[in-house]
Design an enzyme around this catalytic site. Structure first.
Site, PDB file in Angstrom:
ATOM      1  N   LYS A   1      -4.800   9.670   3.444  1.00  0.00           N
ATOM      2  CA  LYS A   1      -5.298   8.632   4.379  1.00  0.00           C
ATOM      3  C   LYS A   1      -6.413   9.212   5.276  1.00  0.00           C
ATOM      4  O   LYS A   1      -6.163  10.238   5.705  1.00  0.00           O
ATOM      5  CB  LYS A   1      -4.234   8.091   5.360  1.00  0.00           C
ATOM      6  CG  LYS A   1      -4.635   6.981   6.342  1.00  0.00           C
ATOM      7  CD  LYS A   1      -5.670   5.992   5.759  1.00  0.00           C
ATOM      8  CE  LYS A   1      -4.989   5.302   4.601  1.00  0.00           C
ATOM      9  NZ  LYS A   1      -6.020   4.403   4.022  1.00  0.00           N
TER      10      LYS A   1
ATOM     11  N   ARG B   1       0.975  -1.046  -0.072  1.00  0.00           N
ATOM     12  CA  ARG B   1       0.036   0.071   0.087  1.00  0.00           C
ATOM     13  C   ARG B   1       0.977   1.124  -0.103  1.00  0.00           C
ATOM     14  O   ARG B   1       1.982   0.858   0.264  1.00  0.00           O
ATOM     15  CB  ARG B   1      -1.030  -0.005   1.074  1.00  0.00           C
ATOM     16  CG  ARG B   1      -0.751  -0.756   2.557  1.00  0.00           C
ATOM     17  CD  ARG B   1       0.476   0.012   3.227  1.00  0.00           C
ATOM     18  NE  ARG B   1       0.549   1.268   3.264  1.00  0.00           N
ATOM     19  CZ  ARG B   1       1.252   2.371   3.444  1.00  0.00           C
ATOM     20  NH1 ARG B   1       2.643   1.530   3.666  1.00  0.00           N
ATOM     21  NH2 ARG B   1       1.240   3.583   3.784  1.00  0.00           N
TER      22      ARG B   1
ATOM     23  N   ASP C   1      -2.178  10.762  -1.777  1.00  0.00           N
ATOM     24  CA  ASP C   1      -2.935   9.751  -2.891  1.00  0.00           C
ATOM     25  C   ASP C   1      -3.030  10.376  -4.116  1.00  0.00           C
ATOM     26  O   ASP C   1      -3.039   9.730  -5.105  1.00  0.00           O
ATOM     27  CB  ASP C   1      -4.044   8.752  -2.061  1.00  0.00           C
ATOM     28  CG  ASP C   1      -3.367   7.993  -0.901  1.00  0.00           C
ATOM     29  OD1 ASP C   1      -3.102   8.293   0.170  1.00  0.00           O
ATOM     30  OD2 ASP C   1      -2.993   6.816  -1.405  1.00  0.00           O
TER      31      ASP C   1
END
Lengths: 341, 341
Positions: A244, A47, A233
């Site tokens: 996040k 991830r 992201d």
């Protein structure tokens, strides 16, 4: 200390450290085909936006290597890998780059195409490490000496091919000789801060204190935090940042307490096709991530759960965006396109 | 549905539901002497400011009942119980009330003194429930109809002798016919939201969604939250509020998004001897609460941890303080003393 690689291309397949099992177990998973890679991304064995970009590129290369009909299979491989997770744009960026490279070389022999795609995936891994080192160099001067850096989630070596984005800035600041320590939010529900950031920084000998996410405000108010550094992201053209879940809260609390809030991310995290963060799709993950912690049920059976994996921090809370090409500041709708060039 | 009592005075001792084991197990603990009561408070078998006030009062009564030398033992019993937890003022308020009652009646026979103290402890339990119902009546009109109420930690029946403070406001709003649902922060590290609030509200049939603490900002920004209601462990004369760690963050995020932030607490939570929240002692609890979740280790061995159990929300973030005597609004340095009278 032995260096642990997040992701490697090997003769046996794509090898990843299993991030669902750290820090209790150091287990490596070998993805032997592109479907294994897709599963590894979906299940968060790997991830972090840059890391899943590299994983997806290696997945495309692995799929190509095992395909007897590249023209038919490449679109299927790319589509399968693109469907694994919706928010981090690096995934789509990496897949697009592999797809475009395929278009460029598809007149070559199948063997030459495969070799080219495999070499590109490996180059993307190496480039990611170099990119993070540049982010670190650009960001380290912003970190106040003698204070604490707060970070959320894991934007470290494990979230990238190596060195890290936010943790790259921290590592570079330490390498510069700055006397800093780190507060790491544990980052529920997946506990990337407790399990990954704390583990990484301890291995590097960087003084780290673990806190629960809801303590960040208390310490931002206390005056000991010199700056916040997080990864991203996806970053929209106006500088809104998807990261996040919980990042938005930290950003608001930082601003409220006059603590600079920095986002460290490669140029590949920019999505200038989106005008604002409102257009960024937010992944909703399984309820069991919230109701269970490492397999232990912590909530009443049948409780309803919301589990957005990301949130969007509006640009007004972002003091600067640190990239490998330099540091962007508001107005981001001008500074970000200028960096992309 | 069977009503579950948080705390009861019985012939066998003080019986409490073990809040460390909910919701997976419904286990009752019988405290057979005042030291057992002190341990139960310290170890959070019972927690929540009003509940530990009642527990401490019952602890004093139990100690008196078993003492052959009240004049020597009462100060020791009170001191022992007062040392269990430092932040919630209701604990000291309840012990002081018992101590003062003892001074008033100490000319009576030992048996009459014991009977008086036992009756007082039982009355404090009954009064707490009535107080919470009044808080509910006063607060329910403030809850916007047709929206979601966000709450942090557990300020419910389990945090009190019954009905709850923050959850009392929610229960009263539902009883008024308001169509509301609840978002419950899980409230790390002890997970009072996931384990206790979710369980309580499900038992009452109130529509509840569990989120991790770091999601509160995302939902406050989304527009669906009509108000925040939380409890309190101590409120200073200027309206600064100490409550479960993370409350400050929720309050800042509520204000940033123009969502009213309400504190529901009995008058016994006010500490008008303190000018501001800076003077409230904040309990630091064991690192293992952060590194472990229900006994499962989620962090690397040897990681440093900070674990402040509470934080202080400055009065400027508090839209109103809802008490059994009415609703106080800024300036609190005027409205709070007026309520105390």
């Amino acid at each position: 200390m032995q260096r642990i690689e997040t992701i490697e291309w090997t003769a046996a397949g794509v090898v990843m450290i299993d991030q669902t099992r750290l820090p209790r177990e150091t287990v490596f998973v070998t993805c032997r085909n592109y479907l294994d890679v897709a599963d590894a991304i979906r299940n968060m064995i790997i991830r972090g936006a840059p890391a899943i970009g590299v994983a997806a590129a290696m997945g495309v290369a692995l799929g190509a290597l095992q395909s007897n009909n590249l023209e038919a299979d490449i679109p299927l491989i790319c589509e399968t890998l693109a469907k694994t997770r919706p928010t981090a744009v690096n995934l789509f960026w990496a897949i697009d780059r592999m797809r475009r490279l395929y278009e460029d070389v598809k007149h070559l022999s199948a063997q030459e195409i495969r070799d080219t795609l495999v070499a590109e995936a490996q180059a993307m891994r190496a480039n990611d490490i170099a990119t993070n080192q540049a982010i670190g160099r650009n960001g380290a001067p912003l970190v106040p000496d003698g204070k604490t850096v707060l970070t959320h989630c894991n934007a470290g070596a494990l979230a990238t091919a190596g060195f890290g984005t936010a943790l790259g800035v921290i590592r570079a600041a330490v390498e510069m000789g700055k006397k800093i320590d780190v507060f790491a939010d544990e980052t529920r529900p997946f506990l990337q801060g407790a399990r990954l950031t704390a583990w990484e920084l301890m291995r590097d000998g960087i003084d780290t204190t673990l806190i629960t996410d809801n303590m960040a405000g208390h310490f931002l108010k206390s005056g000991r935090i010199g700056c916040v550094v997080v990864g991203a992201d996806r970053i929209a053209a106006n500088g809104d940042v998807a990261n996040k879940v919980g990042t938005y809260g930290v950003a608001v609390l930082a601003k409220e307490n006059n603590v600079p809030f920095y986002v460290a991310a490669p140029i590949s995290t920019l999505d200038l096709t989106l005008r604002s963060g409102d257009e960024i799709p937010i992944e909703e993950r399984a309820a069991s991530e919230v109701t269970h912690v490492q397999g232990v049920n912590v909530a009443p059976d049948g409780i309803r759960v919301a589990n957005p994996a990301f949130d969007v921090t509006p640009n007004r809370y972002v003091s600067a965006i640190i990239t490998e090409r330099g540091v962007a500041r508001a107005p981001y709708s001008e500074s970000l396109p200028a960096l992309v060039g």
